[in-house]
Design an enzyme around this catalytic site. Structure first.
Site, PDB file in Angstrom:
ATOM      1  N   LYS A 123      96.329  77.908  -9.103  1.00  0.00           N
ATOM      2  CA  LYS A 123      96.418  78.879 -10.194  1.00  0.00           C
ATOM      3  C   LYS A 123      95.282  78.628 -11.166  1.00  0.00           C
ATOM      4  O   LYS A 123      95.140  77.524 -11.702  1.00  0.00           O
ATOM      5  CB  LYS A 123      97.766  78.755 -10.917  1.00  0.00           C
ATOM      6  CG  LYS A 123      97.918  79.751 -12.068  1.00  0.00           C
ATOM      7  CD  LYS A 123      99.313  79.684 -12.685  1.00  0.00           C
ATOM      8  CE  LYS A 123      99.474  80.714 -13.792  1.00  0.00           C
ATOM      9  NZ  LYS A 123     100.832  80.700 -14.383  1.00  0.00           N
ATOM     10  N   ASP A 228     109.094  84.325 -21.046  1.00  0.00           N
ATOM     11  CA  ASP A 228     108.637  85.424 -20.193  1.00  0.00           C
ATOM     12  C   ASP A 228     109.465  85.441 -18.907  1.00  0.00           C
ATOM     13  O   ASP A 228     108.943  85.550 -17.805  1.00  0.00           O
ATOM     14  CB  ASP A 228     107.154  85.254 -19.878  1.00  0.00           C
ATOM     15  CG  ASP A 228     106.499  86.564 -19.429  1.00  0.00           C
ATOM     16  OD1 ASP A 228     107.116  87.628 -19.628  1.00  0.00           O
ATOM     17  OD2 ASP A 228     105.391  86.518 -18.878  1.00  0.00           O
TER      18      ASP A 228
END
Length: 402
Positions: A123, A228
């Site tokens: 990532k 989130d």
């Protein structure tokens, strides 16, 4: 930008030294002066430095700034990508880089492989892209950092996420196993599961809904709010339909001023999704109240003690709040300034603490530079064009065989 490993195998040890020197110089300079690059790199003779600078600039790892008042260069995201990959190769955690499997407003996701061929996920945080560009109009929260600001904030986001993933994994939360971290990149376990948003059928929606709500409450009971928690950041195994949670840079403490708001938003995101996608409705859990949270083990404090400092938390929080404020402004709403919205618990860092953390950051860069001087360079690509790294101690033999 897209990760391009084409030129990795062509960089010499001198090129890596110069690239690292530009990175270190970027801590205090928007444009790093050429004499300073030569000084930090420790290379003798100006011709070698100029040759490496020319090579790096040609392939876009460093760049000139128009109308600069002196001769110098700035580090690009491509340059930081290469430095991170080089560090992973020295640690023997990344052997080849494969295809891109995901892209978002904050990061890019790639499949990579280790020396044994086991696939992992890389990532790459890229803060400052797409909807975050409007934040460039207000750099107060970035203090004296300019062109390197996005890279610095991306590095903080990666550090924070890696530390959270470690402590959550150790405490039994369903998250991918974190394997390594360098600069703005995180290496983690590859999960064979599907994003919840792409799942078309759930055998027992009530069961999965209950498990997700239990996770939200469990986070809070350990002093954390995900921030989130939605169908984009939840993976579901196909057979067991058990959830895996990802994406943690926006996680906050239950002591945060916006903890209740963030908790309720996480809950409502799941409620709306299940009602819209699966026709399942539930009123549980109800609104969040601090008094109902049994924070017997504070993982937020543990993370801050293990590697993500109070100063870093404050800087990243200012960035996040500034983004939210700009988004509200774009929608015609009145946004609160980042300086006003920062949690009071993060205020009051002393100058001595700042200096100490800057020294630690510099020491980390020096350590990474030393690692990159060792053997184990990139010697070619496979049939798919993936970069192939030589194993430590095998570089000469493989080149000779070619």
């Amino acid at each position: 930008m897209k990760l391009d490993t084409t030129h990795l195998r062509y960089l010499s040890n001198e090129d890596w030294r110069v690239l690292t020197a530009v990175e270190m110089g970027s801590r205090n300079h928007e444009v790093v002066p050429t004499p300073l690059i030569a000084q930090i790199s420790g290379m003798r003779g100006g011709s070698g430095v100029q040759r490496s600078i020319s090579t790096l600039a040609k392939i876009g790892l460093i760049g000139k700034v128009k109308n600069a008042h002196y001769d110098g260069y700035r580090l690009t995201y491509g340059g930081v990508d290469y430095l991170a990959l080089n560090t992973f190769s020295k640690r023997k955690t990344v052997y080849s880089v494969g295809n891109q499997i995901g892209v978002g407003k904050e990061s890019d996701i790639y499949v990579v492989a280790g020396e044994t061929g086991v696939q992992h996920v890389l990532k790459i945080h890229r803060l400052g892209r797409i909807s975050f560009r409007s934040v460039k109009a207000n750099r107060d929260y970035l203090r004296n950092r300019n062109s390197g600001s996005w890279m610095y904030m991306s590095r903080l986001a990666a550090t924070k996420e890696f530390e959270f993933m470690k402590v959550l994994r150790e405490n039994g939360f369903p998250v991918p196993e974190p394997l390594d971290q360098s600069r703005h990149c995180i290496l983690m376990e590859l999960i064979d599961a599907h994003p919840l948003r792409s799942v078309t059928e759930i055998v027992n929606p009530a069961k999965l809904y209950a498990e997700l709500m239990e996770l939200i409450v469990k986070f809070a009971n350990h002093g954390l709010i995900h921030g989130d928690f939605n169908e984009f950041n939840i993976l579901v195994y196909e057979k067991s339909q058990k959830p895996i949670v990802i994406d943690f840079p926006q996680m906050i403490s239950v002591d945060h001023a916006n903890a209740e708001e963030q908790f309720d938003r996480d809950v409502n995101c799941i409620k709306r999704f299940f009602e819209r996608k699966f026709g399942f409705k539930s009123d549980q859990p109800g609104p969040f109240f601090t008094k109902d949270v049994n924070t017997t083990k504070r993982l937020d404090a543990e993370v801050m003690a293990s590697g993500f400092s109070k100063k870093q938390w404050k800087e990243l929080e200012k960035y996040r709040l500034q983004v939210l404020a700009n988004e509200k402004d774009d929608e015609g709403e009145e946004g609160e300034s980042a300086e006003q919205a920062v949690d009071e618990n993060a205020e009051g860092d002393s100058e001595e603490e700042d200096d100490s953390e800057e020294e630690e950051e510099e020491e980390q860069l020096v350590q990474e530079e030393e690692e990159e001087e060792e053997e184990g360079e990139i010697i070619g690509t496979d049939k798919l064009g993936n970069a192939i790294y030589a194993k430590r101690g095998e570089t000469t033999d493989k080149k000779a065989s070619k």
